[in-house]
Design a protein around this motif. Structure first.
Motif, PDB file in Angstrom:
ATOM      1  N   LEU A   1      40.245  30.285  42.622  1.00 11.59           N
ATOM      2  CA  LEU A   1      40.362  31.713  42.336  1.00 11.59           C
ATOM      3  C   LEU A   1      40.946  31.982  40.948  1.00 11.59           C
ATOM      4  O   LEU A   1      40.708  33.043  40.367  1.00 11.59           O
ATOM      5  CB  LEU A   1      41.200  32.404  43.413  1.00 11.59           C
ATOM      6  CG  LEU A   1      40.524  32.495  44.774  1.00 11.59           C
ATOM      7  CD1 LEU A   1      41.523  32.930  45.842  1.00 11.59           C
ATOM      8  CD2 LEU A   1      39.336  33.446  44.733  1.00 11.59           C
ATOM      9  N   CYS A   2      41.703  31.032  40.418  1.00  7.78           N
ATOM     10  CA  CYS A   2      42.303  31.200  39.088  1.00  7.78           C
ATOM     11  C   CYS A   2      41.304  30.967  37.957  1.00  7.78           C
ATOM     12  O   CYS A   2      41.532  31.405  36.833  1.00  7.78           O
ATOM     13  CB  CYS A   2      43.486  30.256  38.917  1.00  7.78           C
ATOM     14  SG  CYS A   2      44.926  30.744  39.883  1.00  7.78           S
ATOM     15  N   VAL A   3      40.193  30.295  38.260  1.00  2.00           N
ATOM     16  CA  VAL A   3      39.187  30.034  37.240  1.00  2.00           C
ATOM     17  C   VAL A   3      38.586  31.372  36.799  1.00  2.00           C
ATOM     18  O   VAL A   3      38.316  32.250  37.613  1.00  2.00           O
ATOM     19  CB  VAL A   3      38.081  29.105  37.794  1.00  2.00           C
ATOM     20  CG1 VAL A   3      36.947  28.937  36.798  1.00  2.00           C
ATOM     21  CG2 VAL A   3      38.667  27.763  38.170  1.00  2.00           C
ATOM     22  N   ARG A   4      38.388  31.545  35.531  1.00  2.00           N
ATOM     23  CA  ARG A   4      37.812  32.753  34.918  1.00  2.00           C
ATOM     24  C   ARG A   4      38.680  33.990  35.090  1.00  2.00           C
ATOM     25  O   ARG A   4      38.196  35.114  35.024  1.00  2.00           O
ATOM     26  CB  ARG A   4      36.403  33.038  35.449  1.00  2.00           C
ATOM     27  CG  ARG A   4      35.396  31.974  35.081  1.00  2.00           C
ATOM     28  CD  ARG A   4      34.103  32.234  35.734  1.00  2.00           C
ATOM     29  NE  ARG A   4      34.321  32.120  37.185  1.00  2.00           N
ATOM     30  CZ  ARG A   4      33.400  32.309  38.105  1.00  2.00           C
ATOM     31  NH1 ARG A   4      32.207  32.629  37.761  1.00  2.00           N
ATOM     32  NH2 ARG A   4      33.672  32.174  39.381  1.00  2.00           N
ATOM     33  N   VAL A   5      39.953  33.808  35.356  1.00  2.00           N
ATOM     34  CA  VAL A   5      40.882  34.932  35.447  1.00  2.00           C
ATOM     35  C   VAL A   5      41.914  34.757  34.343  1.00  2.00           C
ATOM     36  O   VAL A   5      42.480  33.678  34.191  1.00  2.00           O
ATOM     37  CB  VAL A   5      41.581  34.969  36.833  1.00  2.00           C
ATOM     38  CG1 VAL A   5      42.592  36.084  36.899  1.00  2.00           C
ATOM     39  CG2 VAL A   5      40.560  35.113  37.939  1.00  2.00           C
ATOM     40  N   ASP A   6      42.154  35.797  33.596  1.00  2.00           N
ATOM     41  CA  ASP A   6      43.089  35.721  32.474  1.00  2.00           C
ATOM     42  C   ASP A   6      44.497  36.086  32.939  1.00  2.00           C
ATOM     43  O   ASP A   6      45.046  37.124  32.556  1.00  2.00           O
ATOM     44  CB  ASP A   6      42.626  36.659  31.357  1.00  2.00           C
ATOM     45  CG  ASP A   6      43.429  36.478  30.090  1.00  2.00           C
ATOM     46  OD1 ASP A   6      43.972  35.374  29.891  1.00  2.00           O
ATOM     47  OD2 ASP A   6      43.523  37.444  29.307  1.00  2.00           O
ATOM     48  N   MET A   7      45.044  35.238  33.829  1.00  2.00           N
ATOM     49  CA  MET A   7      46.420  35.428  34.296  1.00  2.00           C
ATOM     50  C   MET A   7      46.944  34.121  34.851  1.00  2.00           C
ATOM     51  O   MET A   7      46.180  33.189  35.111  1.00  2.00           O
ATOM     52  CB  MET A   7      46.507  36.556  35.330  1.00  2.00           C
ATOM     53  CG  MET A   7      45.770  36.307  36.619  1.00  2.00           C
ATOM     54  SD  MET A   7      45.968  37.630  37.833  1.00  2.00           S
ATOM     55  CE  MET A   7      45.244  38.988  36.988  1.00  2.00           C
ATOM     56  N   THR A   8      48.229  34.071  35.040  1.00  2.00           N
ATOM     57  CA  THR A   8      48.864  32.849  35.521  1.00  2.00           C
ATOM     58  C   THR A   8      48.598  32.657  37.015  1.00  2.00           C
ATOM     59  O   THR A   8      48.241  33.604  37.728  1.00  2.00           O
ATOM     60  CB  THR A   8      50.384  32.900  35.296  1.00  2.00           C
ATOM     61  OG1 THR A   8      50.920  33.958  36.103  1.00  2.00           O
ATOM     62  CG2 THR A   8      50.716  33.113  33.835  1.00  2.00           C
TER      63      THR A   8
ATOM     64  N   LEU B   1      43.611  47.735  47.621  1.00  2.00           N
ATOM     65  CA  LEU B   1      42.327  48.041  46.997  1.00  2.00           C
ATOM     66  C   LEU B   1      42.464  48.863  45.717  1.00  2.00           C
ATOM     67  O   LEU B   1      41.512  48.980  44.945  1.00  2.00           O
ATOM     68  CB  LEU B   1      41.429  48.791  47.985  1.00  2.00           C
ATOM     69  CG  LEU B   1      40.966  47.984  49.205  1.00  2.00           C
ATOM     70  CD1 LEU B   1      40.199  48.878  50.162  1.00  2.00           C
ATOM     71  CD2 LEU B   1      40.120  46.791  48.776  1.00  2.00           C
ATOM     72  N   ALA B   2      43.634  49.420  45.479  1.00  2.00           N
ATOM     73  CA  ALA B   2      43.838  50.275  44.303  1.00  2.00           C
ATOM     74  C   ALA B   2      43.846  49.488  43.004  1.00  2.00           C
ATOM     75  O   ALA B   2      43.664  50.069  41.932  1.00  2.00           O
ATOM     76  CB  ALA B   2      45.142  51.055  44.447  1.00  2.00           C
ATOM     77  N   ASP B   3      44.020  48.190  43.070  1.00  2.00           N
ATOM     78  CA  ASP B   3      44.133  47.376  41.870  1.00  2.00           C
ATOM     79  C   ASP B   3      42.814  46.653  41.570  1.00  2.00           C
ATOM     80  O   ASP B   3      42.250  45.983  42.444  1.00  2.00           O
ATOM     81  CB  ASP B   3      45.263  46.350  42.054  1.00  2.00           C
ATOM     82  CG  ASP B   3      45.470  45.521  40.813  1.00  2.00           C
ATOM     83  OD1 ASP B   3      46.176  46.014  39.903  1.00  2.00           O
ATOM     84  OD2 ASP B   3      44.915  44.411  40.748  1.00  2.00           O
ATOM     85  N   ALA B   4      42.335  46.755  40.337  1.00  2.00           N
ATOM     86  CA  ALA B   4      41.060  46.151  39.950  1.00  2.00           C
ATOM     87  C   ALA B   4      41.077  44.623  40.063  1.00  2.00           C
ATOM     88  O   ALA B   4      40.066  44.019  40.439  1.00  2.00           O
ATOM     89  CB  ALA B   4      40.712  46.562  38.518  1.00  2.00           C
ATOM     90  N   THR B   5      42.201  44.000  39.767  1.00  2.00           N
ATOM     91  CA  THR B   5      42.290  42.543  39.873  1.00  2.00           C
ATOM     92  C   THR B   5      42.130  42.099  41.315  1.00  2.00           C
ATOM     93  O   THR B   5      41.415  41.132  41.606  1.00  2.00           O
ATOM     94  CB  THR B   5      43.632  42.034  39.308  1.00  2.00           C
ATOM     95  OG1 THR B   5      43.722  42.434  37.936  1.00  2.00           O
ATOM     96  CG2 THR B   5      43.745  40.531  39.420  1.00  2.00           C
TER      97      THR B   5
END
Length: 113
Positions: free
Chosen positions: A38-45, A15-19
């Protein structure tokens, strides 16, 4: 270290991580999503999202179910509830008791006038 303490440590770490919190929010809004969803609209691989999901699964905050060839991710709110009961509930009870006493005191004063 006891198993319960270790489990709670994993939940707090997750829970400590915002992502990871954002991924949990997305599952709360729409449960049963694939990795692609879950990858949609996320700026990461995809690999980065997979690593975050692995930590959430290790903390038992996300459970997966295979549906044919799709791996669906579901939110498991039980560990969060356990934290609320164990940690937050303790602090809330004291505050709510104080507010209850204040309310009763004010009602008594109002009845005396």
């Amino acid at each position: 270290m006891t198993a319960v303490k270790q489990d709670m440590d994993l939940v707090f770490k997750a829970l400590a991580d915002a992502t990871r919190r954002a991924l949990l929010d997305r599952l709360r809004a729409e449960n049963g999503q694939t990795l692609g969803d879950l990858c949609v609209r996320v700026d990461m691989t995809r690999q980065a999202v997979t690593k975050h999901l692995a930590l959430l699964e290790a903390a038992n905050l996300v459970v997966t179910v295979w549906h044919g060839r799709e791996k669906l991710h579901y939110l498991n709110p039980v560990p969060i509830h356990d934290i609320a009961e164990r940690w937050i509930g303790k602090f809330e009870r004291t505050r709510l008791d104080a507010l209850g006493q204040l309310k009763r005191g004010l009602e008594t004063e109002k009845g005396d006038t």
